[in-house]
Design a protein around this motif. Structure first.
Motif, PDB file in Angstrom:
ATOM      1  N   VAL A  31       0.851  -1.198   0.000  1.00  0.00           N
ATOM      2  CA  VAL A  31       0.000   0.000   0.000  1.00  0.00           C
ATOM      3  C   VAL A  31       0.878   1.235   0.000  1.00  0.00           C
ATOM      4  O   VAL A  31       2.069   1.168   0.328  1.00  0.00           O
ATOM      5  CB  VAL A  31      -0.948   0.021   1.216  1.00  0.00           C
ATOM      6  CG1 VAL A  31      -1.914  -1.162   1.181  1.00  0.00           C
ATOM      7  CG2 VAL A  31      -0.151   0.010   2.518  1.00  0.00           C
ATOM      8  N   GLY A  32       0.257   2.382  -0.354  1.00  0.00           N
ATOM      9  CA  GLY A  32       1.034   3.606  -0.480  1.00  0.00           C
ATOM     10  C   GLY A  32       0.707   4.699   0.505  1.00  0.00           C
ATOM     11  O   GLY A  32       1.282   5.784   0.428  1.00  0.00           O
ATOM     12  N   ASP A  33      -0.215   4.461   1.460  1.00  0.00           N
ATOM     13  CA  ASP A  33      -0.543   5.489   2.447  1.00  0.00           C
ATOM     14  C   ASP A  33      -1.036   4.835   3.734  1.00  0.00           C
ATOM     15  O   ASP A  33      -1.349   3.640   3.759  1.00  0.00           O
ATOM     16  CB  ASP A  33      -1.596   6.451   1.904  1.00  0.00           C
ATOM     17  CG  ASP A  33      -2.898   5.756   1.543  1.00  0.00           C
ATOM     18  OD1 ASP A  33      -3.693   5.478   2.463  1.00  0.00           O
ATOM     19  OD2 ASP A  33      -3.104   5.466   0.357  1.00  0.00           O
ATOM     20  N   GLY A  34      -1.104   5.634   4.793  1.00  0.00           N
ATOM     21  CA  GLY A  34      -1.452   5.112   6.109  1.00  0.00           C
ATOM     22  C   GLY A  34      -2.844   4.541   6.203  1.00  0.00           C
ATOM     23  O   GLY A  34      -3.060   3.503   6.835  1.00  0.00           O
ATOM     24  N   VAL A  49       4.007  -5.684   9.759  1.00  0.00           N
ATOM     25  CA  VAL A  49       3.936  -4.689   8.691  1.00  0.00           C
ATOM     26  C   VAL A  49       5.261  -3.947   8.612  1.00  0.00           C
ATOM     27  O   VAL A  49       5.926  -3.709   9.629  1.00  0.00           O
ATOM     28  CB  VAL A  49       2.788  -3.676   8.907  1.00  0.00           C
ATOM     29  CG1 VAL A  49       1.450  -4.393   8.891  1.00  0.00           C
ATOM     30  CG2 VAL A  49       2.968  -2.891  10.197  1.00  0.00           C
ATOM     31  N   LEU A  50       5.646  -3.602   7.387  1.00  0.00           N
ATOM     32  CA  LEU A  50       6.780  -2.730   7.126  1.00  0.00           C
ATOM     33  C   LEU A  50       6.200  -1.382   6.716  1.00  0.00           C
ATOM     34  O   LEU A  50       5.439  -1.309   5.744  1.00  0.00           O
ATOM     35  CB  LEU A  50       7.630  -3.284   5.986  1.00  0.00           C
ATOM     36  CG  LEU A  50       8.771  -4.243   6.314  1.00  0.00           C
ATOM     37  CD1 LEU A  50       9.327  -4.824   5.015  1.00  0.00           C
ATOM     38  CD2 LEU A  50       9.870  -3.532   7.067  1.00  0.00           C
ATOM     39  N   VAL A  51       6.544  -0.321   7.408  1.00  0.00           N
ATOM     40  CA  VAL A  51       5.902   0.965   7.121  1.00  0.00           C
ATOM     41  C   VAL A  51       6.908   2.108   7.139  1.00  0.00           C
ATOM     42  O   VAL A  51       7.794   2.166   8.006  1.00  0.00           O
ATOM     43  CB  VAL A  51       4.751   1.229   8.133  1.00  0.00           C
ATOM     44  CG1 VAL A  51       5.259   1.176   9.564  1.00  0.00           C
ATOM     45  CG2 VAL A  51       4.069   2.563   7.853  1.00  0.00           C
ATOM     46  N   ASP A  52       6.783   2.999   6.165  1.00  0.00           N
ATOM     47  CA  ASP A  52       7.597   4.208   6.118  1.00  0.00           C
ATOM     48  C   ASP A  52       6.991   5.245   7.060  1.00  0.00           C
ATOM     49  O   ASP A  52       5.779   5.255   7.297  1.00  0.00           O
ATOM     50  CB  ASP A  52       7.631   4.754   4.689  1.00  0.00           C
ATOM     51  CG  ASP A  52       8.588   5.923   4.534  1.00  0.00           C
ATOM     52  OD1 ASP A  52       9.487   6.069   5.379  1.00  0.00           O
ATOM     53  OD2 ASP A  52       8.430   6.689   3.571  1.00  0.00           O
ATOM     54  N   ILE A  53       7.816   6.138   7.595  1.00  0.00           N
ATOM     55  CA  ILE A  53       7.309   7.158   8.519  1.00  0.00           C
ATOM     56  C   ILE A  53       6.532   8.246   7.776  1.00  0.00           C
ATOM     57  O   ILE A  53       5.433   8.624   8.179  1.00  0.00           O
ATOM     58  CB  ILE A  53       8.467   7.791   9.308  1.00  0.00           C
ATOM     59  CG1 ILE A  53       8.957   6.833  10.397  1.00  0.00           C
ATOM     60  CG2 ILE A  53       8.021   9.100   9.960  1.00  0.00           C
ATOM     61  CD1 ILE A  53      10.104   7.367  11.205  1.00  0.00           C
ATOM     62  N   ALA A  66      -0.073   5.654  11.712  1.00  0.00           N
ATOM     63  CA  ALA A  66      -0.685   4.383  11.344  1.00  0.00           C
ATOM     64  C   ALA A  66      -0.093   3.242  12.171  1.00  0.00           C
ATOM     65  O   ALA A  66      -0.811   2.343  12.622  1.00  0.00           O
ATOM     66  CB  ALA A  66      -0.480   4.111   9.852  1.00  0.00           C
ATOM     67  N   ALA A  67       1.219   3.293  12.397  1.00  0.00           N
ATOM     68  CA  ALA A  67       1.871   2.255  13.194  1.00  0.00           C
ATOM     69  C   ALA A  67       1.329   2.226  14.620  1.00  0.00           C
ATOM     70  O   ALA A  67       1.054   1.153  15.180  1.00  0.00           O
ATOM     71  CB  ALA A  67       3.387   2.473  13.204  1.00  0.00           C
ATOM     72  N   LEU A  68       1.165   3.410  15.211  1.00  0.00           N
ATOM     73  CA  LEU A  68       0.635   3.487  16.568  1.00  0.00           C
ATOM     74  C   LEU A  68      -0.807   2.980  16.627  1.00  0.00           C
ATOM     75  O   LEU A  68      -1.207   2.298  17.584  1.00  0.00           O
ATOM     76  CB  LEU A  68       0.710   4.929  17.078  1.00  0.00           C
ATOM     77  CG  LEU A  68       2.122   5.473  17.319  1.00  0.00           C
ATOM     78  CD1 LEU A  68       2.085   6.978  17.564  1.00  0.00           C
ATOM     79  CD2 LEU A  68       2.787   4.768  18.485  1.00  0.00           C
ATOM     80  N   ASP A  69      -1.580   3.294  15.588  1.00  0.00           N
ATOM     81  CA  ASP A  69      -2.963   2.821  15.533  1.00  0.00           C
ATOM     82  C   ASP A  69      -3.016   1.303  15.431  1.00  0.00           C
ATOM     83  O   ASP A  69      -3.821   0.650  16.103  1.00  0.00           O
ATOM     84  CB  ASP A  69      -3.669   3.457  14.330  1.00  0.00           C
ATOM     85  CG  ASP A  69      -5.162   3.171  14.317  1.00  0.00           C
ATOM     86  OD1 ASP A  69      -5.781   3.161  15.398  1.00  0.00           O
ATOM     87  OD2 ASP A  69      -5.719   2.943  13.228  1.00  0.00           O
ATOM     88  N   ILE A  70      -2.136   0.742  14.615  1.00  0.00           N
ATOM     89  CA  ILE A  70      -2.081  -0.721  14.479  1.00  0.00           C
ATOM     90  C   ILE A  70      -1.671  -1.371  15.799  1.00  0.00           C
ATOM     91  O   ILE A  70      -2.214  -2.405  16.188  1.00  0.00           O
ATOM     92  CB  ILE A  70      -1.099  -1.108  13.356  1.00  0.00           C
ATOM     93  CG1 ILE A  70      -1.673  -0.698  12.003  1.00  0.00           C
ATOM     94  CG2 ILE A  70      -0.797  -2.609  13.371  1.00  0.00           C
ATOM     95  CD1 ILE A  70      -0.684  -0.753  10.866  1.00  0.00           C
TER      96      ILE A  70
END
Length: 224
Positions: A31-34, A49-53, A66-70
């Protein structure tokens, strides 16, 4: 192991997917966004999940939000943040949410596939992983209380703990016996006034004390 990759750079998403396809990791979505990331996690329930800041629309901290929400909604899903930016405050925001299953690596580590795969497996197993570059920068700063109570060797061991290293790995890195490592960690707990409890819990608190001792606090805007 099932993983979702989130990054606004399509080439990086494709590159990561191709690299991970050569390992035991299955990329179940990119995916490309939060917002797309949180929806994908709700639907697919990946192991990590691998996520960019920095992602659309503002390219500030959508990824970390998004990471904190997950972390709140799916505590069994590991979160590994990749970033171009060397900022330990982001690592702290993740580590403070919940014990284990989080990581923060610089994107330059992606070039070493073994490092990336090991980090994913470690966070899936409940560990925390902090990029050694961040830890190295922190240890070179002048420590503040209560970290200043620690000896140079104790700060060195605590820095490795901040990377998520086990006692066995710390001993191997510093050429110390397991008993010696345990003794140093016991002294660290004592000097940081961490009362006896679950050892893993005290490790997390010790690492947080270390990071707080050298990093200015950050307000969690996700609560606003």
């Amino acid at each position: 192991m099932r993983v979702i990759v989130a990054d606004d750079e399509a080439l990086l998403r494709q590159g990561l997917t191709a690299l991970l396809a050569t390992t035991d990791i299955d990329v179940v979505a990119t995916v490309g966004d939060g917002r797309s990331l949180t929806r994908a996690v709700d639907t697919l329930h990946p192991d990590a999940v691998l996520v960019d800041i920095k992602m659309p629309p503002t390219h500030t901290d959508e990824g970390i939000r998004a990471a904190l929400d997950i972390r709140r909604r799916h505590p069994d899903t590991g979160v590994l943040v990749l970033s171009h930016y060397l900022d330990s405050r982001y690592a702290m925001r993740l580590i403070e949410t919940r014990e284990g299953s989080v990581g923060y690596l610089l994107k330059e580590r992606v070039s070493d596939l073994a490092v990336l795969v090991e980090a994913l497996h470690r966070i899936a197993d409940g560990e925390s992983v902090v990029d050694p570059t961040i830890v190295a920068r922190l240890i070179n700063r002048r420590p503040r209380s209560p970290i200043q109570r620690l000896s140079e060797r104790e700060r060195e061991i605590l820095a490795l703990m901040a990377e998520g290293q086990s006692n066995a790995r710390i001993g191997a890195r510093l050429f110390l016996s397991p008993r010696t490592v345990e003794a140093h960690i016991g002294h660290i707990f004592g000097k940081l006034d961490l009362a006896p409890s679950d050892d893993y819990h005290r490790r997390v608190l010790a690492v947080l004390a270390y990071l707080r001792g050298v990093t200015p606090p950050v307000q969690d805007e996700t609560r606003a």
